[in-house]
Design a protein around this motif. Structure first.
Motif, PDB file in Angstrom:
ATOM      1  N   PHE A  44       4.482   3.418  -1.047  1.00 48.57           N
ATOM      2  CA  PHE A  44       3.351   2.383  -0.930  1.00 48.57           C
ATOM      3  C   PHE A  44       2.746   2.330   0.546  1.00 48.57           C
ATOM      4  CE2 PHE A  44       4.883   0.132  -4.813  1.00 48.57           C
ATOM      5  CZ  PHE A  44       3.499   0.195  -5.648  1.00 48.57           C
ATOM      6  N   SER A  45       4.076   2.423   1.303  1.00 51.00           N
ATOM      7  CA  SER A  45       3.447   2.345   2.752  1.00 51.00           C
ATOM      8  C   SER A  45       2.567   3.523   3.350  1.00 51.00           C
ATOM      9  CB  SER A  45       4.724   2.703   3.919  1.00 51.00           C
ATOM     10  OG  SER A  45       5.559   1.600   3.517  1.00 51.00           O
ATOM     11  N   PHE A  46       2.819   4.828   2.605  1.00 49.39           N
ATOM     12  CA  PHE A  46       1.957   5.978   2.955  1.00 49.39           C
ATOM     13  C   PHE A  46       0.550   5.654   2.354  1.00 49.39           C
ATOM     14  CE2 PHE A  46       0.153   9.938   1.738  1.00 49.39           C
ATOM     15  CZ  PHE A  46      -0.058  10.623   2.764  1.00 49.39           C
ATOM     16  N   ALA A  47       0.488   5.007   1.281  1.00 49.27           N
ATOM     17  CA  ALA A  47      -0.866   4.848   0.675  1.00 49.27           C
ATOM     18  C   ALA A  47      -1.585   3.741   1.307  1.00 49.27           C
ATOM     19  CB  ALA A  47      -0.730   4.338  -0.913  1.00 49.27           C
ATOM     20  N   LEU A  48      -0.851   2.681   1.931  1.00 49.98           N
ATOM     21  CA  LEU A  48      -1.662   1.681   2.733  1.00 49.98           C
ATOM     22  C   LEU A  48      -2.111   2.531   4.301  1.00 49.98           C
ATOM     23  CD1 LEU A  48      -2.723  -0.874   3.310  1.00 49.98           C
ATOM     24  CD2 LEU A  48      -0.302  -1.685   3.912  1.00 49.98           C
ATOM     25  N   ALA A  49      -1.358   3.119   4.804  1.00 59.38           N
ATOM     26  CA  ALA A  49      -1.590   3.765   6.090  1.00 59.38           C
ATOM     27  C   ALA A  49      -2.679   4.588   5.807  1.00 59.38           C
ATOM     28  CB  ALA A  49      -0.266   4.429   6.757  1.00 59.38           C
ATOM     29  N   ARG A  50      -2.579   5.454   4.808  1.00 60.04           N
ATOM     30  CA  ARG A  50      -3.634   6.503   4.697  1.00 60.04           C
ATOM     31  C   ARG A  50      -4.822   5.812   4.314  1.00 60.04           C
ATOM     32  NH1 ARG A  50      -4.014  10.557  -0.638  1.00 60.04           N
ATOM     33  NH2 ARG A  50      -4.220   8.319  -1.563  1.00 60.04           N
ATOM     34  N   ARG A  51      -4.918   4.823   3.631  1.00 61.20           N
ATOM     35  CA  ARG A  51      -6.310   4.166   3.470  1.00 61.20           C
ATOM     36  C   ARG A  51      -6.933   3.567   4.584  1.00 61.20           C
ATOM     37  NH1 ARG A  51      -9.327   2.374  -0.760  1.00 61.20           N
ATOM     38  NH2 ARG A  51     -10.663   0.515  -0.535  1.00 61.20           N
ATOM     39  N   LEU A  52      -5.859   2.757   5.275  1.00 61.31           N
ATOM     40  CA  LEU A  52      -6.440   2.132   6.510  1.00 61.31           C
ATOM     41  C   LEU A  52      -6.825   2.985   7.670  1.00 61.31           C
ATOM     42  CD1 LEU A  52      -3.999  -0.860   6.803  1.00 61.31           C
ATOM     43  CD2 LEU A  52      -6.304  -0.998   6.153  1.00 61.31           C
ATOM     44  N   GLY A  54      -6.309   6.865   7.667  1.00 64.15           N
ATOM     45  CA  GLY A  54      -6.527   8.163   7.523  1.00 64.15           C
ATOM     46  C   GLY A  54      -5.324   9.041   7.051  1.00 64.15           C
ATOM     47  N   LEU A  55      -5.707  10.272   6.751  1.00 62.89           N
ATOM     48  CA  LEU A  55      -4.397  11.043   5.936  1.00 62.89           C
ATOM     49  C   LEU A  55      -3.615  11.458   7.344  1.00 62.89           C
ATOM     50  CD1 LEU A  55      -2.852  12.634   3.832  1.00 62.89           C
ATOM     51  CD2 LEU A  55      -4.504  14.489   4.416  1.00 62.89           C
ATOM     52  N   LEU A  56      -4.127  11.845   8.382  1.00 65.75           N
ATOM     53  CA  LEU A  56      -3.345  12.582   9.603  1.00 65.75           C
ATOM     54  C   LEU A  56      -2.433  11.681   9.847  1.00 65.75           C
ATOM     55  CD1 LEU A  56      -5.672  15.092  11.302  1.00 65.75           C
ATOM     56  CD2 LEU A  56      -4.443  15.307   9.194  1.00 65.75           C
ATOM     57  N   PRO A  57      -2.700  10.430  10.450  1.00 62.17           N
ATOM     58  CA  PRO A  57      -1.985   9.243  11.155  1.00 62.17           C
ATOM     59  C   PRO A  57      -0.917   8.928   9.903  1.00 62.17           C
ATOM     60  CG  PRO A  57      -4.062   8.732  11.813  1.00 62.17           C
ATOM     61  CD  PRO A  57      -4.206   9.868  10.795  1.00 62.17           C
ATOM     62  N   ALA A  58      -1.095   8.595   8.828  1.00 55.99           N
ATOM     63  CA  ALA A  58      -0.248   8.481   7.729  1.00 55.99           C
ATOM     64  C   ALA A  58       0.936   9.229   7.529  1.00 55.99           C
ATOM     65  CB  ALA A  58      -1.005   7.882   6.535  1.00 55.99           C
ATOM     66  N   TRP A 276      -1.284   3.069  12.912  1.00 53.86           N
ATOM     67  CA  TRP A 276      -2.403   2.658  13.761  1.00 53.86           C
ATOM     68  C   TRP A 276      -2.585   3.292  15.209  1.00 53.86           C
ATOM     69  CZ3 TRP A 276      -1.808  -2.085  17.076  1.00 53.86           C
ATOM     70  CH2 TRP A 276      -2.966  -2.517  17.679  1.00 53.86           C
ATOM     71  N   LEU A 277      -1.457   3.504  15.810  1.00 56.69           N
ATOM     72  CA  LEU A 277      -1.257   4.014  17.095  1.00 56.69           C
ATOM     73  C   LEU A 277      -1.796   5.428  17.190  1.00 56.69           C
ATOM     74  CD1 LEU A 277       2.173   2.489  18.322  1.00 56.69           C
ATOM     75  CD2 LEU A 277      -0.150   1.726  19.070  1.00 56.69           C
ATOM     76  N   LEU A 278      -1.367   6.136  16.125  1.00 58.67           N
ATOM     77  CA  LEU A 278      -1.721   7.352  16.040  1.00 58.67           C
ATOM     78  C   LEU A 278      -3.133   7.758  15.648  1.00 58.67           C
ATOM     79  CD1 LEU A 278       1.229   8.948  14.206  1.00 58.67           C
ATOM     80  CD2 LEU A 278       0.676   9.463  16.479  1.00 58.67           C
ATOM     81  N   MET A 279      -3.739   6.922  15.012  1.00 53.34           N
ATOM     82  CA  MET A 279      -5.259   6.952  14.609  1.00 53.34           C
ATOM     83  C   MET A 279      -5.953   6.731  15.872  1.00 53.34           C
ATOM     84  SD  MET A 279      -7.620   4.541  12.474  1.00 53.34           S
ATOM     85  CE  MET A 279      -7.622   3.343  13.905  1.00 53.34           C
ATOM     86  N   ASN A 280      -5.625   5.813  16.742  1.00 57.99           N
ATOM     87  CA  ASN A 280      -6.367   5.587  17.974  1.00 57.99           C
ATOM     88  C   ASN A 280      -6.201   6.766  19.000  1.00 57.99           C
ATOM     89  OD1 ASN A 280      -7.402   2.893  18.107  1.00 57.99           O
ATOM     90  ND2 ASN A 280      -5.333   2.415  17.479  1.00 57.99           N
TER      91      ASN A 280
END
Length: 381
Positions: A44-52, A54-58, A276-280
């Motif tokens: 569930f954590s991965f699915a939410l992080a990927r949706r918000l 992207g795949l790489l940061p998640a 979130w940090l990695l996405m930025n």
């Protein structure tokens, strides 16, 4: 639980009671169940992080946090309800993101209700994490009507939970929480270093800078709804500062709830925060591909998992186990000898791990019936 020593919210115990009626379950199988709950929470954590984000940061956030979270890895090995607490926390975060976008969907309202109810019925601190989600709705919702900012499904879960808490706490024996709980500044800082050694964030950044090739454009695109991002980030930050609040509370009142495993839903929040940090960071260096750099990160994190497993394997060796010291040596016993124990910690390790005649002496006659009803294998007098 029936003795009043552990009147926890009933979800975990009720679920396992019904499982036990169908499939008799050993302690080892309960440990497998803990592993399953941890996997569910990670998914569930991965699915939410990927949706918000992207795949790489998640992907990297999951690998980094799960490989280093001593709390999550240790509770995955325990036959207790904390990994279920983590899974329910991750489910609440996942459902909240959908609920914030589709507040009028009836199915989402039902799921939202049950996710918050489940979180609150696993552990007493569940309602605190659920309440902080409600606070996030108050902060981020654009609805001008204050009473309508928090979804009714969340409020209904609280209305059901509070009476249950009152009943259970009234039945709880008075010595709950009398065991020492360290709450110094070093203990607080240690909690934030447990899910992630923050220096390890340098791994994916350095590796990507060295190996990024921008070959694959077919990755999941993150949601770009700023309101959803603000809501989830607010919730995550509030969850992460729960230990700070309870540490302060333990210093200004006699109530000390500062126990690391009580905050395990924070691990799901840590995954989202790291993503979130990695996405930025990745947006700044224009990362678009899954290449050899990420394989390197995975290898590094697998090494971290190996180090953790080696440490736990050391702890689980019989010679390093506290209960090992309580076991009576078999060569000191006669086959027909009857031993009487006056406390649980001495009786149960010997009764379950040693062959012999062992009796647990119970002075409180009310407790005597509890033990007899719980299991016929327990010899009490």
């Amino acid at each position: 639980m029936l003795t009043g020593i552990n009147f926890s919210p009933p979800l975990y115990f009720t679920l396992n009671y019904f499982i036990q009626l169908i499939f008799p379950t050993s302690i080892e199988q309960l440990r497998i169940q803990s592993l399953i709950w941890s996997i569910i929470g990670v998914v569930f954590s991965f699915a939410l992080a990927r949706r918000l984000f992207g795949l790489l940061p998640a992907f990297i956030a999951i690998i980094l946090v799960v490989s280093q979270s001593a709390l999550l890895l240790s509770q995955t090995l325990e036959a207790r309800h904390y990994s279920m607490f983590f899974a329910c926390g991750a489910l609440v975060l996942y459902i909240q993101e959908i609920s914030f976008r589709k507040s009028d969907n009836k199915k989402i309202k039902v799921l939202n209700f049950f996710s918050h109810l489940s979180l609150s019925q696993v552990h007493y601190l569940g309602i605190i994490f659920s309440g902080l989600v409600g606070l996030s709705f108050l902060i981020c919702s654009k609805n001008k009507n204050l009473l309508k900012k928090i979804p009714g499904s969340v409020l209904y879960s609280w209305f059901l939970t509070i009476p249950v808490y009152i009943f259970l706490l009234n039945q709880q024996s008075s010595h709950l929480g009398n065991w020492p709980k360290p709450n110094d500044l070093s203990d607080l800082l240690g909690i934030y270093n447990q899910p992630l050694n923050w220096l390890s964030l340098l791994f994916p950044v350095i590796v990507v800078l060295l190996f990024n090739s921008k070959l694959n454009e077919g990755l999941v695109t993150p949601v770009k709804n700023s309101n959803v991002h603000k809501f989830i980030k607010t919730t995550v930050i509030l969850w992460i500062i729960v230990p700070v609040f309870l540490c302060m509370l333990s210093h200004i009142t006699n109530l000390n709830l500062f126990v690391e495993r009580y905050f395990i839903p924070k691990e799901a929040a840590s995954i989202i925060l790291v993503a979130w940090l990695l996405m930025n960071l990745y947006n700044r260096i224009n990362v678009k591909s899954l290449d050899s750099g990420y394989i390197t990160v995975v290898v590094i994190c697998l090494l971290l998992i190996g180090l953790n497993l080696k440490r736990y394997a050391y702890v689980l060796e019989p010679d390093h186990n506290y209960h090992h010291k309580l076991l009576i040596k078999t060569d000191e016993l006669y086959s027909d000898q009857v031993l009487i124990f006056k406390d649980d910690p001495s009786y149960f390790p010997n009764a379950y791990l040693r062959k012999g005649n062992y009796i647990l002496e119970i002075k409180n006659k009310e407790y005597l019936s509890y033990y007899q009803d719980f299991s016929k294998k327990i010899q009490v007098k």
